[in-house]
Design a protein around this motif. Structure first.
Motif, PDB file in Angstrom:
ATOM      1  N   ALA A 109       0.831  -1.202   0.000  1.00 55.76           N
ATOM      2  CA  ALA A 109       0.000   0.000   0.000  1.00 55.76           C
ATOM      3  C   ALA A 109       0.864   1.250   0.000  1.00 55.76           C
ATOM      4  CB  ALA A 109      -0.923  -0.018   1.212  1.00 55.76           C
ATOM      5  N   LEU A 110       1.876   1.254   0.854  1.00 55.49           N
ATOM      6  CA  LEU A 110       2.781   2.405   0.917  1.00 55.49           C
ATOM      7  C   LEU A 110       3.493   2.598  -0.403  1.00 55.49           C
ATOM      8  CD1 LEU A 110       4.570   2.463   4.356  1.00 55.49           C
ATOM      9  CD2 LEU A 110       2.966   4.082   3.387  1.00 55.49           C
ATOM     10  N   ALA A 111       3.996   1.486  -0.957  1.00 57.72           N
ATOM     11  CA  ALA A 111       4.736   1.581  -2.218  1.00 57.72           C
ATOM     12  C   ALA A 111       3.845   2.171  -3.303  1.00 57.72           C
ATOM     13  CB  ALA A 111       5.245   0.199  -2.618  1.00 57.72           C
ATOM     14  N   ILE A 112       2.573   1.725  -3.332  1.00 53.70           N
ATOM     15  CA  ILE A 112       1.659   2.231  -4.360  1.00 53.70           C
ATOM     16  C   ILE A 112       1.409   3.724  -4.171  1.00 53.70           C
ATOM     17  CG2 ILE A 112      -0.730   2.145  -5.132  1.00 53.70           C
ATOM     18  CD1 ILE A 112      -0.569  -0.913  -4.598  1.00 53.70           C
ATOM     19  N   ILE A 113       1.171   4.135  -2.937  1.00 57.43           N
ATOM     20  CA  ILE A 113       0.908   5.555  -2.678  1.00 57.43           C
ATOM     21  C   ILE A 113       2.094   6.406  -3.129  1.00 57.43           C
ATOM     22  CG2 ILE A 113       0.633   7.257  -0.843  1.00 57.43           C
ATOM     23  CD1 ILE A 113      -1.024   5.153   0.652  1.00 57.43           C
ATOM     24  N   VAL A 114       3.306   5.951  -2.725  1.00 58.54           N
ATOM     25  CA  VAL A 114       4.495   6.738  -3.059  1.00 58.54           C
ATOM     26  C   VAL A 114       4.716   6.760  -4.563  1.00 58.54           C
ATOM     27  CG1 VAL A 114       6.997   6.818  -2.834  1.00 58.54           C
ATOM     28  CG2 VAL A 114       5.576   6.387  -0.836  1.00 58.54           C
ATOM     29  N   TRP A 127      -5.153   8.794  -8.504  1.00 58.08           N
ATOM     30  CA  TRP A 127      -6.092   7.734  -8.116  1.00 58.08           C
ATOM     31  C   TRP A 127      -6.117   6.626  -9.149  1.00 58.08           C
ATOM     32  CZ3 TRP A 127      -7.962   6.637  -3.618  1.00 58.08           C
ATOM     33  CH2 TRP A 127      -8.014   7.646  -2.648  1.00 58.08           C
ATOM     34  N   GLY A 128      -6.108   7.036 -10.422  1.00 56.99           N
ATOM     35  CA  GLY A 128      -6.133   6.023 -11.479  1.00 56.99           C
ATOM     36  C   GLY A 128      -4.934   5.099 -11.406  1.00 56.99           C
ATOM     37  N   ALA A 140      -3.009   4.556  -8.831  1.00 57.15           N
ATOM     38  CA  ALA A 140      -3.042   3.753  -7.601  1.00 57.15           C
ATOM     39  C   ALA A 140      -3.945   2.539  -7.774  1.00 57.15           C
ATOM     40  CB  ALA A 140      -3.525   4.602  -6.427  1.00 57.15           C
ATOM     41  N   MET A 141      -5.125   2.761  -8.355  1.00 52.36           N
ATOM     42  CA  MET A 141      -6.044   1.651  -8.581  1.00 52.36           C
ATOM     43  C   MET A 141      -5.428   0.635  -9.533  1.00 52.36           C
ATOM     44  SD  MET A 141      -8.612   1.927  -6.770  1.00 52.36           S
ATOM     45  CE  MET A 141      -8.780   3.159  -5.526  1.00 52.36           C
ATOM     46  N   GLY A 142      -4.811   1.180 -10.605  1.00 54.48           N
ATOM     47  CA  GLY A 142      -4.190   0.288 -11.587  1.00 54.48           C
ATOM     48  C   GLY A 142      -3.108  -0.580 -10.966  1.00 54.48           C
ATOM     49  N   LEU A 143      -2.349  -0.002 -10.026  1.00 46.32           N
ATOM     50  CA  LEU A 143      -1.273  -0.783  -9.383  1.00 46.32           C
ATOM     51  C   LEU A 143      -1.836  -1.728  -8.331  1.00 46.32           C
ATOM     52  CD1 LEU A 143       1.493   1.920  -8.936  1.00 46.32           C
ATOM     53  CD2 LEU A 143       1.620  -0.110 -10.384  1.00 46.32           C
ATOM     54  N   ALA A 144      -2.927  -1.295  -7.704  1.00 48.36           N
ATOM     55  CA  ALA A 144      -3.442  -2.086  -6.576  1.00 48.36           C
ATOM     56  C   ALA A 144      -3.956  -3.442  -7.042  1.00 48.36           C
ATOM     57  CB  ALA A 144      -4.559  -1.323  -5.874  1.00 48.36           C
ATOM     58  N   VAL A 145      -4.556  -3.489  -8.241  1.00 49.97           N
ATOM     59  CA  VAL A 145      -5.132  -4.759  -8.692  1.00 49.97           C
ATOM     60  C   VAL A 145      -4.069  -5.847  -8.847  1.00 49.97           C
ATOM     61  CG1 VAL A 145      -6.363  -5.890 -10.566  1.00 49.97           C
ATOM     62  CG2 VAL A 145      -7.148  -3.668  -9.714  1.00 49.97           C
ATOM     63  N   PRO A 146      -2.982  -5.603  -9.614  1.00 53.31           N
ATOM     64  CA  PRO A 146      -1.961  -6.672  -9.706  1.00 53.31           C
ATOM     65  C   PRO A 146      -1.299  -6.955  -8.350  1.00 53.31           C
ATOM     66  CG  PRO A 146      -1.223  -4.683 -10.817  1.00 53.31           C
ATOM     67  CD  PRO A 146      -2.660  -4.475 -10.496  1.00 53.31           C
ATOM     68  N   ALA A 147      -1.136  -5.912  -7.533  1.00 55.49           N
ATOM     69  CA  ALA A 147      -0.493  -6.132  -6.231  1.00 55.49           C
ATOM     70  C   ALA A 147      -1.349  -7.057  -5.374  1.00 55.49           C
ATOM     71  CB  ALA A 147      -0.288  -4.793  -5.523  1.00 55.49           C
TER      72      ALA A 147
END
Lengths: 448, 387
Positions: free
Chosen positions: B178-183, B202-203, B205-212
């Motif tokens: 989560a931290l890595a995605i935010i940064v 936001w886009g 972050a969402m895009g990264l969050a799904v594969p993570a």
């Protein structure tokens, strides 16, 4: 970076710190709680009639008439089981040999497991080993052993792809249609009436000697051994450590010799404990021949060497913490250097030195590796003071290892192992808490 | 002056204040003998170190003469008691290295984070409450840790190890990711115009969050299905050794952090840095030498530990396949010395007996070097904090 992101990073950094401290506290709790709960089970448990019989027969402890009455009740209540077995055996000898072959091994196995649960059958000869002379002395063990009586466990290797598979067959089904089948429901329902469990506090766990390789009895020999080893180590390390600290703080002037000595002290502190053990074996026993084999003396000396750096360092710190004004006042009153040290500095530094000594004591009591080759044996009698010069001793730390990994029936005596761990850990905890309290009082005094 | 009042005669007055030559000699002697004997007692530590080195080398040397050292360091065939005995200790050295490295992996991040928290975050009263916890953690005897590892932790790991690892992967993975995605999403959108930045962040972050999330889920699924054959393995030992090394790491690095002056911190805060930035970019680099010393001391604690590894590492002299499989049992130097000496003692003079001393020599030399290095770092840290 946005200020919001920086804030989140800052918070999570703080959270990481808090998390790791929380984890440390959690680890401490997770490690100590099972030791206290299960270790407490060695002292307080539900003891059966066999426990009371054991205390009466081996230690002459307990109210003899009352216990004998209980034993009579026990014999009466378990009698039907043996009557049915005897009946079935008689039937088998009369009957045809095929039936005998079918039931004989199962019956033998049943009688063995019954013996483990309830002790030797009435009228049977007294077995040699104490563990066979008594049934289950603890109710928690008795419940486990009851399961062995009710259910026969075996391993099925017929399927080579899966390895062994555990099969649990109720014995009641094995003996279906025979007189013996009746004893299983009887045992299941009436075990508590037969064994008569009662909440027991066995203080003798700390003061009794063990017998039959720790199956029964207490840990007195181990406690005493740990005490001797620790006291011996302190006897050597404390005076030497305090003298060294006095020299290093009050007399030494910086130079190559002193630098060599301080380097040696830190080196000594970093030597792995098992290397101390080998050194103790090679030097104290094989070279100096302090004793022909392992002895408490050799072990104490090895432990003393191990804790020496800690003692020196803490004493040094305590002496350095004494305000300069004390020393100056003493010197100005005409006291000599030695008088200043013994009359003013040492008394002022004493609580600090004591704190360090107590912590080193805990370390010496808990350490195992240095005494493996120099002092510890698995089974032994409590020693007299004079014997410590020549004899090895059992000790808590070594016996915890030994009982947990090398004992022939380590699963049977988990409560003894946990009890020993509890004894050792509480000893060390008490010493450390004492040290913490002493130190808190010192800092209060220095502040006030 | 009245006659008969002898105590005021000049000679006696002189003698009262000044010592007779004999008394002075006696005092000189007493002082020097006293100081000499104190020095003698003090130098006992030096003597002990020299003796330890001498006796370990004396008993290790025959092994070098009998077998040479090449086999010891390069072969993995460890059959000391067989007829054609082999003394290849590479797998044992590997085992020691693996559990030590694992312990450091556990102890250093947690220890340094805890030290930072203790020195810069927690208020004084809470800190006083945490200190005894660290002390007690350090005081629990190693055999008690070993017993815990063997009797409580190993069965747990064997039966529920997969689930535990899966939970741990979520606990550690989720916040880190989560931290890595935010940064990352913040850094990637810095060049955008203000209007588009918010949506872009936001886009992304969402895009990264799904594969993570998918990766984490797959990882925890994999871990959950893991079969652990034996709870006494390298992972178990590494975790317990890590906990044992924690107090050393925490207290030494906390000292180092405390030694960094207030001025540095205040300067950083004045420039607008947050606490995390101040600590990570200013204070920890300034305390680098002390923290390095803490890590080295932690390594020494883990490497020299005997009872935990002897009881809970499984004691199999093998290099696991693949080599990083920490769920396999391993064997370490200390455990080998402790375990084999009982039998080797009867064959004093054989290579089997002396190889154990050679192992002890390896441990001794390594810890001696570590000690030297850590002392150097501690001295350096002291110099820095004083200047």
């Amino acid at each position: 970076m946005r200020i919001g992101t920086r804030k989140i990073l800052d918070r999570s950094f703080t959270a990481l710190g808090g998390f790791s401290i929380g984890l440390m506290i959690l680890a401490l709790i997770l490690i100590l709680v099972p030791m206290f709960i299960r270790g407490g089970g060695a002292l307080g448990f539900r003891g059966t009639i066999e426990h009371r019989r054991l205390l009466l027969e081996k230690f002459e402890r307990g109210n003899r008439p009352a216990i004998e009455a209980e034993i009579r009740r026990f014999e009466e209540r378990r009698a039907p089981i043996y009557r049915q077995i005897a009946e079935f055996e008689a039937e088998l000898t009369r009957g045809d040999s095929a039936r005998r072959r079918q039931y004989a091994p199962a019956l033998r196995d049943l009688k063995k497991n019954l013996g483990i649960l309830l002790g030797p059958a009435p009228g049977a000869p007294r077995p040699m080993l104490a563990r066979d002379q008594f049934g289950q002395t603890r109710w928690d063990r008795a419940v486990i052993k009851l399961d062995r009586v009710l259910i026969r466990e075996s391993w099925d290797y017929s399927d080579p792809t899966r390895g062994g598979v555990r099969v649990r067959v109720p014995r009641a089904r094995e003996f279906e249609g025979t007189p013996v089948a009746g004893i299983f429901p009887f045992l299941e329902n009436h075990l508590a009436e037969i064994l008569q469990p009662r909440p027991t506090f066995y203080w003798g766990f700390l003061t009794d000697e063990s017998f039959d390789s720790h199956f029964f009895g207490g840990i007195w020999a181990e406690l005493l051994g740990t005490f001797y080893l620790t006291a011996g180590a302190m006897l050597f390390a404390l005076p030497m450590g305090i003298m060294a600290a006095i020299y290093l703080t009050e007399y030494a002037t910086d130079g190559p010799v002193i630098r060599l000595i301080t380097t040696s002290i830190t080196t000594l502190a970093g030597v792995p404990s098992i290397v101390f053990g080998l050194f103790g074996l090679a030097f104290f026993i094989n070279t100096l021949h302090l004793s022909s084999a392992k002895s408490v003396l050799a072990g104490s000396l090895t432990l003393a060497l191990m804790i020496l750096p800690t003692v020196i360092r803490s004493a040094e710190e305590a002496i350095r913490a004494v305000p300069r004004t004390f020393k100056e006042a003493a010197l100005s009153l005409g006291a000599g250097r030695w008088q200043t040290v013994t009359g003013v500095i040492l008394p002022a530094a004493l609580p600090g030195i004591l704190t360090g000594a107590i912590i080193s004591m805990g370390r010496a009591a808990g350490e195992t590796a240095p005494i493996i080759f120099t002092a510890a044996v698995s089974i032994g009698k409590p020693l007299t003071l004079f014997q410590t010069l020549t004899q090895p001793t059992p000790a808590l730390s070594w016996n915890i290892y030994n009982l947990a990994t090398e004992h022939e029936a380590m699963d049977e005596i988990r409560h003894v192992q946990f009890g020993m761990v509890l004894a050792l850990v509480s000893l060390v905890l008490i010493l450390n808490i004492a040290a913490i309290i002493v130190r808190a009082r010192i800092s209060k005094k220095l502040k006030g | 002056m009245i006659k008969g009042d002898t105590w005021l005669t000049p000679t006696l007055a002189r003698r009262g204040l000044l010592l007779t030559p004999a008394a002075r000699r006696r005092q000189w002697l007493v002082r020097h003998v006293g100081q000499g004997s104190l020095l003698l007692v003090t130098s006992l530590s030096t003597l002990a170190v020299l003796f330890i080195f001498y006796f370990i080398i004396r008993d290790a040397w025959p092994f070098v003469q009998l077998r040479g050292i090449r086999e010891f360091f390069t072969s993995t065939h460890w059959y000391p008691s067989a007829a054609g005995a082999e003394f290849g200790a590479a797998s044992i050295l590997f085992g020691s290295a693996v559990v030590t490295f694992g312990a450091i992996l556990v102890a250093v991040p947690l220890g340094v984070a805890a030290a930072v928290c203790l020195s810069d975050v927690l208020p004084f009263s809470l800190r006083q409450g945490v200190k005894p916890v660290i002390e007690i953690l350090a005081a629990i005897p190693s055999v008690a840790y070993g017993f815990f590892a063997l009797v409580v932790f190993a069965p747990l790991l064997q039966e529920k190890g997969g689930q535990l690892l899966a939970v741990a992967s979520w606990l550690i993975g989720a916040p880190v990711l989560a931290l890595a995605i935010i940064v990352l999403s913040d850094l990637a959108t810095t060049r955008m115009t203000d209007a588009r930045r918010r949506a872009g962040r936001w886009g992304l972050a969402m895009g990264l969050a799904v594969p993570a999330l998918y990766g984490l889920w797959a990882l925890s699924r994999g871990l959950d299905g893991l079969q652990i054959n034996s709870g006494t393995n390298a992972l178990n030992v590494a975790i317990i050794l890590g906990i044992m090394a924690l107090p050393t790491v925490v207290s030494v690095s906390e000292d180092a952090l405390q030694a960094v002056g207030r001025e540095l911190r205040e300067g950083s805060y004045a420039l607008g840095a947050t606490r995390a930035e101040t600590l990570v970019k200013i204070v920890i680099p300034a305390a680098r030498s002390g923290i390095t010393a803490a890590i080295i001391l932690g390594v020494m604690r883990a490497l020299g530990e005997t009872m935990v590894v002897w009881m809970a590492s499984g004691n199999a002299a093998q290099i696991p396949t693949p080599w990083f499989n920490v769920l396999e049992p391993v064997r370490t130097l200390t455990a080998t010395i402790a375990g084999d000496m009982g039998e080797a003692d009867q064959v004093t003079g054989s290579a089997r007996y002396h190889v154990l001393f050679f192992m002890a020599l390896c441990l001794l030399v390594f810890s001696f070097l570590c000690n030297g290095i850590s002392q150097r770092f501690i001295r350096k840290a002291k110099r820095i904090s004083e200047s």
